[in-house]
Enzyme design. Structure first.
Site: not given
Length: 371
Positions: A22, A24, A26, A28-29, A48, A113, A137, A209
């Protein structure tokens, strides 16, 4: 700088397995995808879209996030697919939140979510694309003990996200992987910077979010009819007006507009309760006011991560908000869907609608919704 692989937190996959990430936009992912790619797995990225937005909306970062995700996918050398779950998100997350706000509670959309969208809709989509697992992430770890999966805290206690993942079930954990669960956030940013990721210094997303950086009150006004009412002290004295109790939460100080009263001291006012039936916001004065503290709560919508729930009464640790230190408590089963939680020490601003999440050592056991 080579990546230090925390293999104890990673399943032993076959290197020809396809793992979906996934992505995003960002950091981390992005690093999660890099970790998997450099371990030799076939990696595909999934971005997504959970919210239908106007491209001119100054508060929405989705366009920039997608641009960043595409740049990272190209940088790493993996394909990126864009998937739209806005209908599912509205039906299973956003509508639930609206219902909770309308009833005076304070929901946690990230928890829902994760269960309904990321580790259900997105996981299902990853499977359709031929992936065996979904990676994200998240700062958390998964441990397989004889085909029973345990959700563990991250090595970075300040970034641990197990609180938000406590509704995941055995199937979801068995088919998921958290590649950066063994890392510190500082390590993740250092890896991203060293590899030349454009998002290495991108700030972490915060807040709800679907609201982004816009004002909470302005956003909620678009979907719910606000009913102004009285602000009362705990003794029943009317000292002001509120714009609608859905805009406030227990422990809140800002936005009350009742300071500087000649008949009260200088200590700030805090929301201590919401009387939904009378449409009254109840406040007390002083951060340490005893009514802001409680040593017990009841919770419902119980979920236990392991197939076998723990024995009761259960002495464990609990959190009533994500960044709270673990609190010692005793959990007692009331019926099939309710538990009573007795804390060792009084807890401040326990809030209806939020999650109480239980831990034994480093393991997240599950949790429930505070009512």
């Amino acid at each position: 700088m080579g990546i230090i692989f925390y293999t104890t937190q990673m399943p032993n996959f076959e290197q020809n397995q396809v793992i979906a990430v996934g992505l995003s936009g960002g950091v981390d992912s992005s690093v999660a995808a890099l970790v998997l790619k450099e371990k030799g797995y076939e990696v595909i990225g999934l971005f997504m879209q959970n919210w239908e937005t106007d491209s001119k909306d100054p508060f929405c970062t989705a366009e920039q996030d997608l641009s960043d995700a595409k740049a990272i996918a190209d940088h790493i050398g993996i394909p990126l697919y864009v998937v739209n779950f806005s209908k599912a998100y509205w039906n299973h997350v956003f509508q639930h939140c609206l219902d909770e706000f309308a009833q005076g509670r304070t929901p946690n959309p990230d928890v829902w979510c994760n269960r309904e969208i990321k580790f259900k809709s997105l996981l299902d989509h990853a499977k359709k694309l031929g992936a065996t697992h979904l990676a994200t992430g998240h700062y958390a770890c998964i441990q397989n003990e004889n085909n029973e999966y345990r959700l563990l805290k991250s090595n970075d206690s300040h970034k641990d996200q197990s609180y938000f993942l406590h509704l995941l079930n055995q199937y979801q954990l068995a088919n998921s992987v958290f590649p950066i669960g063994g890392y510190q956030k500082s390590e993740v940013r250092a890896i991203a910077k060293k590899r030349g990721f454009i998002n290495h210094a991108k700030k972490d997303s915060t807040g709800i979010c679907f609201i982004g950086e816009r004002k909470f009150k302005d956003f909620l006004n678009e979907f719910l009819l606000a009913q102004p009412g009285n602000i009362e002290t705990s003794e029943g004295k009317i000292i002001g007006k509120h714009d609608g109790i859905m805009f406030y939460t227990v422990g809140q100080r800002k936005g009350l507009h009742i300071g500087g009263r000649p008949d009260a001291g200088e200590a700030p006012w805090y929301v201590v309760d919401k009387d939904v039936k009378r449409n009254v916001l109840i406040v007390v004065q002083g951060y340490e006011h005893p009514l802001l503290y409680s040593q017990e709560l009841t919770c419902t919508n119980l979920h236990w991560i392991r197939d076998t729930e723990p024995s009761f009464p259960l002495t464990c640790k609990a959190k009533t908000r994500c960044r709270q230190a673990d609190q010692t408590c005793v959990v007692t089963r009331l019926d099939n869907d309710h538990c009573h939680v007795q804390f060792e020490h009084p807890q401040r601003a326990i809030t209806r609608g939020q999650s109480v999440v239980f831990y034994l050592g480093n393991e997240c056991l599950g949790g429930g919704i505070i009512n």
